[in-house]
Design a protein around this motif. Structure first.
Motif, PDB file in Angstrom:
ATOM      1  N   LEU A  95       0.833  -1.191   0.000  1.00  0.00           N
ATOM      2  CA  LEU A  95       0.000   0.000   0.000  1.00  0.00           C
ATOM      3  C   LEU A  95       0.876   1.254   0.000  1.00  0.00           C
ATOM      4  O   LEU A  95       0.540   2.268  -0.598  1.00  0.00           O
ATOM      5  CB  LEU A  95      -0.926   0.012   1.222  1.00  0.00           C
ATOM      6  CG  LEU A  95      -1.926   1.153   1.269  1.00  0.00           C
ATOM      7  CD1 LEU A  95      -2.997   0.969   0.200  1.00  0.00           C
ATOM      8  CD2 LEU A  95      -2.569   1.242   2.640  1.00  0.00           C
ATOM      9  N   TYR A  96       2.012   1.160   0.667  1.00  0.00           N
ATOM     10  CA  TYR A  96       2.936   2.280   0.755  1.00  0.00           C
ATOM     11  C   TYR A  96       4.120   2.163  -0.191  1.00  0.00           C
ATOM     12  O   TYR A  96       4.767   3.152  -0.494  1.00  0.00           O
ATOM     13  CB  TYR A  96       3.479   2.411   2.183  1.00  0.00           C
ATOM     14  CG  TYR A  96       2.403   2.743   3.179  1.00  0.00           C
ATOM     15  CD1 TYR A  96       1.919   4.034   3.285  1.00  0.00           C
ATOM     16  CD2 TYR A  96       1.866   1.758   3.999  1.00  0.00           C
ATOM     17  CE1 TYR A  96       0.926   4.349   4.199  1.00  0.00           C
ATOM     18  CE2 TYR A  96       0.878   2.068   4.918  1.00  0.00           C
ATOM     19  CZ  TYR A  96       0.412   3.354   5.011  1.00  0.00           C
ATOM     20  OH  TYR A  96      -0.570   3.658   5.899  1.00  0.00           O
ATOM     21  N   HIS A  97       4.441   0.981  -0.604  1.00  0.00           N
ATOM     22  CA  HIS A  97       5.639   0.747  -1.414  1.00  0.00           C
ATOM     23  C   HIS A  97       5.245   0.184  -2.779  1.00  0.00           C
ATOM     24  O   HIS A  97       4.935  -1.003  -2.901  1.00  0.00           O
ATOM     25  CB  HIS A  97       6.595  -0.201  -0.697  1.00  0.00           C
ATOM     26  CG  HIS A  97       7.045   0.350   0.615  1.00  0.00           C
ATOM     27  ND1 HIS A  97       8.044   1.285   0.713  1.00  0.00           N
ATOM     28  CD2 HIS A  97       6.602   0.139   1.875  1.00  0.00           C
ATOM     29  CE1 HIS A  97       8.208   1.602   1.980  1.00  0.00           C
ATOM     30  NE2 HIS A  97       7.346   0.925   2.700  1.00  0.00           N
ATOM     31  N   PHE A  98       5.256   1.052  -3.760  1.00  0.00           N
ATOM     32  CA  PHE A  98       4.930   0.628  -5.113  1.00  0.00           C
ATOM     33  C   PHE A  98       5.829   1.391  -6.073  1.00  0.00           C
ATOM     34  O   PHE A  98       6.343   2.459  -5.750  1.00  0.00           O
ATOM     35  CB  PHE A  98       3.448   0.837  -5.432  1.00  0.00           C
ATOM     36  CG  PHE A  98       2.935   2.221  -5.167  1.00  0.00           C
ATOM     37  CD1 PHE A  98       2.889   3.160  -6.183  1.00  0.00           C
ATOM     38  CD2 PHE A  98       2.486   2.572  -3.905  1.00  0.00           C
ATOM     39  CE1 PHE A  98       2.405   4.426  -5.948  1.00  0.00           C
ATOM     40  CE2 PHE A  98       1.998   3.847  -3.656  1.00  0.00           C
ATOM     41  CZ  PHE A  98       1.953   4.777  -4.680  1.00  0.00           C
ATOM     42  N   PRO A  99       6.066   0.817  -7.238  1.00  0.00           N
ATOM     43  CA  PRO A  99       7.034   1.412  -8.163  1.00  0.00           C
ATOM     44  C   PRO A  99       6.504   2.661  -8.860  1.00  0.00           C
ATOM     45  O   PRO A  99       5.303   2.870  -8.969  1.00  0.00           O
ATOM     46  CB  PRO A  99       7.285   0.289  -9.173  1.00  0.00           C
ATOM     47  CG  PRO A  99       6.045  -0.518  -9.145  1.00  0.00           C
ATOM     48  CD  PRO A  99       5.516  -0.443  -7.743  1.00  0.00           C
ATOM     49  N   LYS A 100       7.425   3.457  -9.357  1.00  0.00           N
ATOM     50  CA  LYS A 100       7.052   4.646 -10.117  1.00  0.00           C
ATOM     51  C   LYS A 100       6.331   4.281 -11.404  1.00  0.00           C
ATOM     52  O   LYS A 100       5.489   5.019 -11.883  1.00  0.00           O
ATOM     53  CB  LYS A 100       8.292   5.471 -10.456  1.00  0.00           C
ATOM     54  CG  LYS A 100       8.865   6.202  -9.285  1.00  0.00           C
ATOM     55  CD  LYS A 100      10.051   7.033  -9.689  1.00  0.00           C
ATOM     56  CE  LYS A 100      10.618   7.740  -8.467  1.00  0.00           C
ATOM     57  NZ  LYS A 100      11.791   8.525  -8.771  1.00  0.00           N
ATOM     58  N   ASN A 101       6.668   3.112 -11.945  1.00  0.00           N
ATOM     59  CA  ASN A 101       6.056   2.696 -13.209  1.00  0.00           C
ATOM     60  C   ASN A 101       4.812   1.833 -13.003  1.00  0.00           C
ATOM     61  O   ASN A 101       4.442   1.057 -13.877  1.00  0.00           O
ATOM     62  CB  ASN A 101       7.079   1.951 -14.073  1.00  0.00           C
ATOM     63  CG  ASN A 101       7.498   0.610 -13.478  1.00  0.00           C
ATOM     64  OD1 ASN A 101       7.290   0.352 -12.290  1.00  0.00           O
ATOM     65  ND2 ASN A 101       8.089  -0.238 -14.292  1.00  0.00           N
ATOM     66  N   ILE A 102       4.110   1.998 -11.875  1.00  0.00           N
ATOM     67  CA  ILE A 102       2.911   1.199 -11.604  1.00  0.00           C
ATOM     68  C   ILE A 102       1.885   1.424 -12.717  1.00  0.00           C
ATOM     69  O   ILE A 102       1.671   2.549 -13.171  1.00  0.00           O
ATOM     70  CB  ILE A 102       2.320   1.538 -10.215  1.00  0.00           C
ATOM     71  CG1 ILE A 102       1.176   0.572  -9.876  1.00  0.00           C
ATOM     72  CG2 ILE A 102       1.901   2.976 -10.128  1.00  0.00           C
ATOM     73  CD1 ILE A 102       0.681   0.692  -8.437  1.00  0.00           C
ATOM     74  N   LYS A 103       1.299   0.353 -13.170  1.00  0.00           N
ATOM     75  CA  LYS A 103       0.297   0.449 -14.238  1.00  0.00           C
ATOM     76  C   LYS A 103      -0.996   1.022 -13.670  1.00  0.00           C
ATOM     77  O   LYS A 103      -1.307   0.860 -12.499  1.00  0.00           O
ATOM     78  CB  LYS A 103       0.079  -0.917 -14.860  1.00  0.00           C
ATOM     79  CG  LYS A 103       1.347  -1.403 -15.542  1.00  0.00           C
ATOM     80  CD  LYS A 103       1.078  -2.397 -16.609  1.00  0.00           C
ATOM     81  CE  LYS A 103       2.396  -2.682 -17.315  1.00  0.00           C
ATOM     82  NZ  LYS A 103       2.350  -3.886 -18.073  1.00  0.00           N
ATOM     83  N   GLU A 104      -1.748   1.688 -14.537  1.00  0.00           N
ATOM     84  CA  GLU A 104      -2.955   2.399 -14.116  1.00  0.00           C
ATOM     85  C   GLU A 104      -3.964   1.503 -13.418  1.00  0.00           C
ATOM     86  O   GLU A 104      -4.581   1.907 -12.433  1.00  0.00           O
ATOM     87  CB  GLU A 104      -3.619   3.076 -15.320  1.00  0.00           C
ATOM     88  CG  GLU A 104      -2.880   4.291 -15.803  1.00  0.00           C
ATOM     89  CD  GLU A 104      -3.599   4.964 -16.960  1.00  0.00           C
ATOM     90  OE1 GLU A 104      -4.849   4.930 -16.991  1.00  0.00           O
ATOM     91  OE2 GLU A 104      -2.912   5.525 -17.820  1.00  0.00           O
ATOM     92  N   ASP A 105      -4.161   0.283 -13.935  1.00  0.00           N
ATOM     93  CA  ASP A 105      -5.157  -0.599 -13.323  1.00  0.00           C
ATOM     94  C   ASP A 105      -4.732  -1.027 -11.914  1.00  0.00           C
ATOM     95  O   ASP A 105      -5.563  -1.142 -11.012  1.00  0.00           O
ATOM     96  CB  ASP A 105      -5.460  -1.805 -14.210  1.00  0.00           C
ATOM     97  CG  ASP A 105      -4.247  -2.627 -14.590  1.00  0.00           C
ATOM     98  OD1 ASP A 105      -3.112  -2.108 -14.555  1.00  0.00           O
ATOM     99  OD2 ASP A 105      -4.427  -3.811 -14.945  1.00  0.00           O
ATOM    100  N   TRP A 106      -3.436  -1.215 -11.698  1.00  0.00           N
ATOM    101  CA  TRP A 106      -2.944  -1.568 -10.366  1.00  0.00           C
ATOM    102  C   TRP A 106      -3.030  -0.379  -9.428  1.00  0.00           C
ATOM    103  O   TRP A 106      -3.362  -0.527  -8.246  1.00  0.00           O
ATOM    104  CB  TRP A 106      -1.525  -2.125 -10.444  1.00  0.00           C
ATOM    105  CG  TRP A 106      -1.530  -3.531 -10.927  1.00  0.00           C
ATOM    106  CD1 TRP A 106      -1.280  -3.959 -12.190  1.00  0.00           C
ATOM    107  CD2 TRP A 106      -1.866  -4.693 -10.164  1.00  0.00           C
ATOM    108  NE1 TRP A 106      -1.421  -5.332 -12.262  1.00  0.00           N
ATOM    109  CE2 TRP A 106      -1.783  -5.795 -11.030  1.00  0.00           C
ATOM    110  CE3 TRP A 106      -2.222  -4.909  -8.843  1.00  0.00           C
ATOM    111  CZ2 TRP A 106      -2.048  -7.102 -10.610  1.00  0.00           C
ATOM    112  CZ3 TRP A 106      -2.480  -6.199  -8.426  1.00  0.00           C
ATOM    113  CH2 TRP A 106      -2.397  -7.271  -9.300  1.00  0.00           C
ATOM    114  N   LEU A 107      -2.770   0.810  -9.933  1.00  0.00           N
ATOM    115  CA  LEU A 107      -2.890   2.014  -9.117  1.00  0.00           C
ATOM    116  C   LEU A 107      -4.348   2.228  -8.706  1.00  0.00           C
ATOM    117  O   LEU A 107      -4.629   2.613  -7.571  1.00  0.00           O
ATOM    118  CB  LEU A 107      -2.348   3.233  -9.863  1.00  0.00           C
ATOM    119  CG  LEU A 107      -2.324   4.543  -9.084  1.00  0.00           C
ATOM    120  CD1 LEU A 107      -1.482   4.418  -7.819  1.00  0.00           C
ATOM    121  CD2 LEU A 107      -1.816   5.672  -9.966  1.00  0.00           C
ATOM    122  N   ALA A 108      -5.269   1.944  -9.605  1.00  0.00           N
ATOM    123  CA  ALA A 108      -6.694   2.072  -9.278  1.00  0.00           C
ATOM    124  C   ALA A 108      -7.081   1.123  -8.148  1.00  0.00           C
ATOM    125  O   ALA A 108      -7.819   1.502  -7.228  1.00  0.00           O
ATOM    126  CB  ALA A 108      -7.548   1.810 -10.517  1.00  0.00           C
TER     127      ALA A 108
END
Length: 171
Positions: free
Chosen positions: A112-125
């Motif tokens: 929830l706090y640690h995700f990559p800069k290149n996270i895909k839009e569907d995963w960010l949603a």
């Protein structure tokens, strides 16, 4: 795998563990040591042999559990039993999945706090959906921010920031 496809996979193959979206979101973004890693902006199951050959016939917009209505009805029964019996209510294998509680996400380790800069839009949603749920349930305060980009493209955590300890959470 697309984010909604991953949720559908979890609910289809492990319906006892993941009877609802919230169960999936809690496992993916709040649990520590969930068996997933960030790869190319997506959360990928490290060692599941089924995901390599699992493909949906039709594209889905939103993942849905098979028996959500039955789950919701049984959940209401479980709540009533808890109200009546209070502390004497014992969790058994038959009712364990109906006693869902959000995990308190670790600021040091949870996705929830640690995700990559290149996270895909569907995963960010999905990540934002999880955060909204946690705020609505009172698990996270509304001002609690997420830190984007603490992992490099290979999924390794960068030591660029000091991470604060969550009061009351012991690891």
């Amino acid at each position: 795998m697309r984010a909604e496809e991953e949720l559908q996979f979890m609910m289809d193959f492990y319906p006892e563990l993941f009877p609802t979206r919230n169960h999936c979101l809690d496992h993916l973004f709040c649990s520590i040591g969930n068996g997933y890693d960030w790869r190319k902006g997506e959360l990928v199951d490290r060692d599941c042999e089924f995901t390599k050959r699992y493909r949906l016939v039709d594209e889905i917009v939103r993942a849905r559990p098979r028996n959500e209505e039955a789950y919701r009805m049984r959940l209401e029964v479980e709540k009533e039993i808890r109200r009546e019996k209070g502390d004497s209510y014992r969790i058994t294998p038959q009712n364990v999945k109906y006693n869902f509680h959000w995990s308190v996400p670790s600021k040091e380790y949870s996705y929830l706090y640690h995700f990559p800069k290149n996270i895909k839009e569907d995963w960010l949603a999905l990540l934002k959906e999880c955060k909204r749920q946690l705020i609505e349930e009172g698990i996270l305060p509304d001002e609690n921010g997420m830190r984007e980009g603490l992992e490099d493209a290979g999924g390794q955590r960068k030591e660029t920031e000091k991470v604060s300890h969550v009061p009351g959470l012991s690891l």
